[in-house]
Design a protein around this motif. Structure first.
Motif, PDB file in Angstrom:
ATOM      1  N   SER A   1      -8.115  -2.206 -23.138  1.00  0.00           N
ATOM      2  CA  SER A   1      -9.129  -3.246 -23.320  1.00  0.00           C
ATOM      3  C   SER A   1      -9.300  -4.129 -22.086  1.00  0.00           C
ATOM      4  N   LEU A   2      -8.755  -3.720 -20.952  1.00  0.00           N
ATOM      5  CA  LEU A   2      -8.840  -4.549 -19.751  1.00  0.00           C
ATOM      6  C   LEU A   2     -10.264  -4.585 -19.203  1.00  0.00           C
ATOM      7  N   GLU A   3     -10.682  -5.757 -18.765  1.00  0.00           N
ATOM      8  CA  GLU A   3     -11.970  -5.876 -18.075  1.00  0.00           C
ATOM      9  C   GLU A   3     -11.859  -5.333 -16.658  1.00  0.00           C
ATOM     10  N   THR A   4     -10.707  -5.571 -16.045  1.00  0.00           N
ATOM     11  CA  THR A   4     -10.483  -5.157 -14.665  1.00  0.00           C
ATOM     12  C   THR A   4      -8.995  -4.919 -14.465  1.00  0.00           C
ATOM     13  N   PHE A   5      -8.638  -4.118 -13.466  1.00  0.00           N
ATOM     14  CA  PHE A   5      -7.236  -3.861 -13.177  1.00  0.00           C
ATOM     15  C   PHE A   5      -6.541  -5.102 -12.610  1.00  0.00           C
ATOM     16  N   ASP A   6      -7.290  -6.173 -12.334  1.00  0.00           N
ATOM     17  CA  ASP A   6      -6.670  -7.446 -11.945  1.00  0.00           C
ATOM     18  C   ASP A   6      -5.912  -8.066 -13.108  1.00  0.00           C
ATOM     19  N   ASP A   7      -6.211  -7.639 -14.346  1.00  0.00           N
ATOM     20  CA  ASP A   7      -5.561  -8.206 -15.520  1.00  0.00           C
ATOM     21  C   ASP A   7      -4.235  -7.529 -15.847  1.00  0.00           C
ATOM     22  N   LEU A   8      -3.857  -6.527 -15.071  1.00  0.00           N
ATOM     23  CA  LEU A   8      -2.558  -5.892 -15.263  1.00  0.00           C
ATOM     24  C   LEU A   8      -1.440  -6.858 -14.870  1.00  0.00           C
ATOM     25  N   PRO A   9      -0.206  -6.602 -15.276  1.00  0.00           N
ATOM     26  CA  PRO A   9       0.911  -7.452 -14.856  1.00  0.00           C
ATOM     27  C   PRO A   9       0.955  -7.659 -13.346  1.00  0.00           C
ATOM     28  N   THR A  10       0.647  -6.624 -12.579  1.00  0.00           N
ATOM     29  CA  THR A  10       0.424  -6.748 -11.135  1.00  0.00           C
ATOM     30  C   THR A  10      -0.923  -6.113 -10.829  1.00  0.00           C
ATOM     31  N   PRO A  11      -1.868  -6.875 -10.254  1.00  0.00           N
ATOM     32  CA  PRO A  11      -3.183  -6.306  -9.951  1.00  0.00           C
ATOM     33  C   PRO A  11      -3.064  -5.001  -9.153  1.00  0.00           C
ATOM     34  N   PHE A  12      -3.917  -4.030  -9.515  1.00  0.00           N
ATOM     35  CA  PHE A  12      -3.761  -2.664  -8.993  1.00  0.00           C
ATOM     36  C   PHE A  12      -5.113  -2.071  -8.620  1.00  0.00           C
ATOM     37  N   ARG A  13      -5.099  -1.240  -7.584  1.00  0.00           N
ATOM     38  CA  ARG A  13      -6.253  -0.422  -7.209  1.00  0.00           C
ATOM     39  C   ARG A  13      -5.752   0.963  -6.823  1.00  0.00           C
ATOM     40  N   CYS A  14      -6.606   1.966  -7.020  1.00  0.00           N
ATOM     41  CA  CYS A  14      -6.304   3.286  -6.474  1.00  0.00           C
ATOM     42  C   CYS A  14      -7.566   3.849  -5.836  1.00  0.00           C
TER      43      CYS A  14
ATOM     44  N   ALA B   1       0.853  -1.189   0.000  1.00  0.00           N
ATOM     45  CA  ALA B   1       0.000   0.000   0.000  1.00  0.00           C
ATOM     46  C   ALA B   1       0.886   1.234   0.000  1.00  0.00           C
ATOM     47  N   LEU B   2       0.739   2.077  -1.035  1.00  0.00           N
ATOM     48  CA  LEU B   2       1.592   3.251  -1.221  1.00  0.00           C
ATOM     49  C   LEU B   2       0.817   4.526  -0.903  1.00  0.00           C
ATOM     50  N   SER B   3       1.406   5.372  -0.066  1.00  0.00           N
ATOM     51  CA  SER B   3       0.714   6.572   0.399  1.00  0.00           C
ATOM     52  C   SER B   3       0.839   7.721  -0.586  1.00  0.00           C
ATOM     53  N   GLY B   4      -0.024   8.731  -0.393  1.00  0.00           N
ATOM     54  CA  GLY B   4       0.101   9.979  -1.122  1.00  0.00           C
ATOM     55  C   GLY B   4       1.140  10.855  -0.461  1.00  0.00           C
ATOM     56  N   GLY B   5       1.391  12.031  -1.068  1.00  0.00           N
ATOM     57  CA  GLY B   5       2.375  12.931  -0.475  1.00  0.00           C
ATOM     58  C   GLY B   5       3.079  13.826  -1.474  1.00  0.00           C
ATOM     59  N   GLY B   6       2.520  13.997  -2.671  1.00  0.00           N
ATOM     60  CA  GLY B   6       3.172  14.845  -3.662  1.00  0.00           C
ATOM     61  C   GLY B   6       4.522  14.275  -4.054  1.00  0.00           C
ATOM     62  N   ALA B   7       5.532  15.147  -4.157  1.00  0.00           N
ATOM     63  CA  ALA B   7       6.868  14.695  -4.546  1.00  0.00           C
ATOM     64  C   ALA B   7       7.435  13.680  -3.569  1.00  0.00           C
TER      65      ALA B   7
ATOM     66  N   VAL C   1      -4.278   0.408   2.992  1.00  0.00           N
ATOM     67  CA  VAL C   1      -4.005  -0.932   3.526  1.00  0.00           C
ATOM     68  C   VAL C   1      -5.239  -1.818   3.395  1.00  0.00           C
ATOM     69  N   GLU C   2      -6.407  -1.257   3.709  1.00  0.00           N
ATOM     70  CA  GLU C   2      -7.646  -2.032   3.650  1.00  0.00           C
ATOM     71  C   GLU C   2      -7.894  -2.571   2.245  1.00  0.00           C
ATOM     72  N   VAL C   3      -7.501  -1.787   1.244  1.00  0.00           N
ATOM     73  CA  VAL C   3      -7.734  -2.185  -0.147  1.00  0.00           C
ATOM     74  C   VAL C   3      -6.890  -3.399  -0.509  1.00  0.00           C
ATOM     75  N   THR C   4      -5.614  -3.398  -0.104  1.00  0.00           N
ATOM     76  CA  THR C   4      -4.758  -4.547  -0.429  1.00  0.00           C
ATOM     77  C   THR C   4      -5.269  -5.813   0.256  1.00  0.00           C
ATOM     78  N   ARG C   5      -5.817  -5.675   1.448  1.00  0.00           N
ATOM     79  CA  ARG C   5      -6.388  -6.847   2.124  1.00  0.00           C
ATOM     80  C   ARG C   5      -7.593  -7.368   1.341  1.00  0.00           C
ATOM     81  N   ASP C   6      -8.425  -6.453   0.867  1.00  0.00           N
ATOM     82  CA  ASP C   6      -9.590  -6.875   0.086  1.00  0.00           C
ATOM     83  C   ASP C   6      -9.179  -7.512  -1.246  1.00  0.00           C
ATOM     84  N   MET C   7      -7.989  -7.224  -1.716  1.00  0.00           N
ATOM     85  CA  MET C   7      -7.494  -7.817  -2.950  1.00  0.00           C
ATOM     86  C   MET C   7      -6.936  -9.225  -2.734  1.00  0.00           C
ATOM     87  N   GLY C   8      -6.955  -9.677  -1.491  1.00  0.00           N
ATOM     88  CA  GLY C   8      -6.529 -11.042  -1.197  1.00  0.00           C
ATOM     89  C   GLY C   8      -5.136 -11.172  -0.645  1.00  0.00           C
TER      90      GLY C   8
END
Length: 726
Positions: free
Chosen positions: A159-172, A39-45, A225-232
């Motif tokens: 053409s992705l159905e979901t961001f799970d189809d990326l080389p590494t599944p991703f959410r933002c 899980a990567l945080s925000g923070g500008g630069a 963090v909660e999002v990565t847990r929901d991703m399995g």
């Protein structure tokens, strides 16, 4: 009947099975690898530190199975999810012009050429955005440059159905202004999702997503963090960047208080998320500011060192070389390379008329064949600049074999005001100061049509308007307008100065070709009434107030990168026609400036002016003038009054180190000018000028001080604010 032989065989078989089971029970079992989420945080630069963490993971063979991010963490996480490793991420950071990407002001080079005419060209780079009835806009920056960057890097994943189809599944994560809740983006347009998670309130305009209005997700979940847990993910590693300690002195201003109030919500949701993480990597970025993009290498190094400090805890996630190689192969198999070229197969826009015009213009500019990505982006950014649309994104659809472009909606009327200030001061001549407001009004349903208004307050006041009306997606246009303006003329006799004025009331109508950024040619008529303050007689020609009509051809070519102090590019603007009045005359006027960079710090430039009535003697107010900043600088403002003049010169500008407190780069200039002038009864005269000066850009124009010398060695010092040559 069971024989003795069968009994013995059965016993032996059972013994073998028991022995085999016992051996398997004793043999060590290969442990099942935990699914790691980051899980990567925000923070500008400061969020660029995530690249250093990813680099450490790669060097120590720690697979990232799923990644989620917010704001800058969403940008880094999205690029990593799209198959870009730490080396590629570093290249993106190094190649990105962050000052352009995050600048709330429009780039001069992207402005439509109609907004660069001499009468309404802004010398400063400050752009004030308003919406309907001059209300403040939803954001200072439309995010157009950011949207194109995100589209360019993720173009292959349309053409992705979901961001799970990326080389590494991703959410933002983004924040919905309607419901006030966190929105986890897991499908749809990848660049649009990344643009939404970075839409810092009041800085970037929000992103419309179905029935939601999305802004930066840091308001509700800065470390997802909660999002990565929901991703399995079985194990979640949170990466947090540290900001500078709060200084109580900042609470002495309203801005400081509001900034801290906004950050409190971020701090509190971070604390909640970090308690859920299995491991936290805290990056010490307190010595940096959120806009220190020029210190990207140091920030990335800080991320690497923070991960290194957690080496013992991270060691349990390291995998053997063969397993790491398999992980990389799996990412590579799912990676879709960015296409080098393709056809435009789809154009979308909320307004049907806008959509059809954009389609026609793209077809005209790009044709129906293959187009490269730079050509596509140039065409898109040109349409965005010309229409004042908030921005556009694109992707490459492999099944269709081409690019799909989506223009964002312009929710209401657009009002852009570009203020600049002109000031000139030199001994023996009048001081001149004026505030210029170059304004552009665009209706909500318009494509490229706009009302241009230039207002001058101060020396030579006036107002001039033009309704610029292109024809659909073509390059042709018409432009009716009117003007009310004053022109002050100065005459010198020794140290004495005489001043007279011309007040002009007129209308104009032009038709032409050239609706984009660099070149335009138009033909038309300008007519009205000139009112002179004094009936002055020069060379037997008496100046008296009268009506006039000027049929003319005008042209402009402008590829420069600034309206004030350019670094590169050429500008040529002029007109030729015949002025019907009490004493009629033909005329030609044209001005030329060209800047060519020799390096990042040094540019050479050339300047030139020509104006002629082709032998006809002009009245006092219509004579061409020369003298002053940028045109024979060693002489007083309008010291020369000529029926024909030709001048030219050249020089060099050396840019110094940045003045960080002013966010500008000073430039030391050296230049030479020479002119040949037809002064009527006084005959032809040659004038020369050599100058040196120091200039630097400000939001309201180029400020500078210069010392010039004429051929006799007489010096003149000049203080100015405006554009070079003003």
């Amino acid at each position: 009947m069971v024989t003795r032989t069968q009994i013995i065989g059965t016993v032996l078989l059972l013994s073998h099975l028991v022995a085999t089971a016992a051996a398997q029970a004793v043999a060590p079992q290969k442990p099942v690898r935990h699914k790691v989420g980051v899980a990567l945080s925000g923070g500008g630069a400061l969020g660029l530190a995530h690249i250093g963490v990813i680099q450490y993971f790669e060097e120590h063979h720690i697979p990232i199975d799923v990644v989620a991010g917010t704001s800058m963490g969403g940008l880094v996480g999205g690029f990593f999810g799209a198959g870009i490793d730490s080396r590629g991420l570093k290249r993106i950071v190094a190649d990105t012009e962050w000052d352009v990407l995050l600048n709330p002001n429009r780039r001069y080079g992207d402005e439509v050429v109609a907004e660069k005419q001499d009468w309404n060209k802004s010398a400063g780079n400050l752009t004030l955005r308003f919406a309907r009835r001059f209300s403040l806009p939803a954001g200072l920056n439309s995010g157009e440059a950011l949207a194109l960057l995100l589209s360019r890097i993720t173009a292959g994943y349309g053409s992705l159905e979901t961001f799970d189809d990326l080389p590494t599944p991703f959410r933002c994560v983004a924040t919905d202004l309607v419901s006030g809740e966190a929105v986890v983006l897991s499908r749809g347009s990848l660049p649009k999702a990344m643009r939404a998670t970075m839409a810092l309130p009041a800085v970037f305009t929000p992103v419309q997503w179905d029935d939601k209005v999305l802004v930066d997700g840091g308001l509700v979940q800065n470390i997802p963090v909660e999002v990565t847990r929901d991703m399995g993910a079985n194990t979640t590693i949170a990466v947090s960047v540290q900001t500078a300690p709060v200084d109580q002195n900042q609470f002495k201003s309203m801005v400081g208080i509001l900034r801290q109030v906004a950050s409190i919500a971020v701090v509190q949701n971070e604390k909640r998320s970090l308690r859920l993480a299995d491991l936290v990597i805290e990056v010490n970025t307190s010595r940096f500011k959120s806009f220190d993009y020029e210190k990207s290498e140091e920030i990335i190094r800080a991320g690497y060192e923070a991960a290194q400090a957690k080496a013992k805890e991270l060691a349990v996630f390291e995998v053997p070389a063969d397993e790491w190689a398999a992980y990389l192969r799996q990412r590579e198999r799912r990676t879709i390379p960015t296409p080098q070229e393709g056809r435009v197969v789809g154009v979308e826009a909320p307004d049907p008329s806008f959509q059809e015009n954009a389609k026609a213009e793209l077809a005209r500019k790009l044709g129906k064949g293959e187009t490269t990505e730079p050509q596509l982006e140039d065409a898109i950014s040109g349409i965005v600049a010309a229409t004042d649309a908030p921005g556009a994104s694109y992707h490459f659809d492999k099944p269709d074999g081409g690019y799909h472009i989506e223009f964002l909606p312009r929710p209401s009327e657009s009002v852009l005001v570009r203020p600049s200030f002109r000031f000139g001061l030199s001994s023996g001549e009048p001081s001149r100061s004026a505030l210029l407001l170059s304004s552009t009004f665009t209706a909500a349903q318009a494509y490229k049509s706009k009302l241009l208004v230039a207002t001058t307050l101060g020396y030579d006041p006036g107002i001039r308007t033009e309704y610029y009306r292109p024809f659909d997606g073509t390059g042709y246009f018409i432009a009716p307008g009117f003007m009310v303006e004053r022109f002050t003329v100065n005459t010198y006799s020794g140290s004495a100065r005489t001043t007279a004025t011309r007040d002009r009331f007129g209308v104009s109508f032009y038709a032409g070709v050239g609706t984009w950024r660099s070149v335009q040619v138009r033909a038309g008529l300008q007519g009205g009434y000139d009112s002179y303050s004094k009936p002055i007689v020069v060379d037997g020609v008496r100046a008296s107030s009268h009506a006039f009509a000027n049929p003319e051809l005008t042209w402009i070519y402008d590829s420069q990168d600034s309206g004030g102090l350019p670094h590169r590019g050429t500008r040529i603007e002029g007109s030729a026609g015949y002025s019907f009045r009490d004493t009629s005359f033909p005329y030609l006027r044209s001005a030329f400036t060209s800047f060519k960079p020799l390096s990042g710090k040094v540019s050479v430039f050339g300047i030139g002016n020509v104006a002629s009535s082709f032998g006809t003697k002009l009245n006092y107010y219509e004579q061409f003038t020369a003298g002053g900043s940028g045109q024979l600088s060693a002489f007083r403002y309008q010291e020369f009054h000529a029926n024909t003049l030709v001048s030219g010169g050249g020089g060099v500008i050396i840019r110094g180190p940045e003045i960080s407190s002013l966010s500008t780069y000073p430039g030391v200039a050296l230049w030479y000018e020479a002119g040949r002038l037809d002064l009527g009864s006084h005959g032809w005269q040659t004038a020369q000028s050599a100058s040196t000066g120091v200039f630097f850009s400000t939001p309201l124009g180029t400020a500078g001080v210069a010392v010039s010398f004429d051929a006799a060695g007489k010096a003149r010092c000049r203080l100015s604010l405006g554009s070079v040559g003003q």
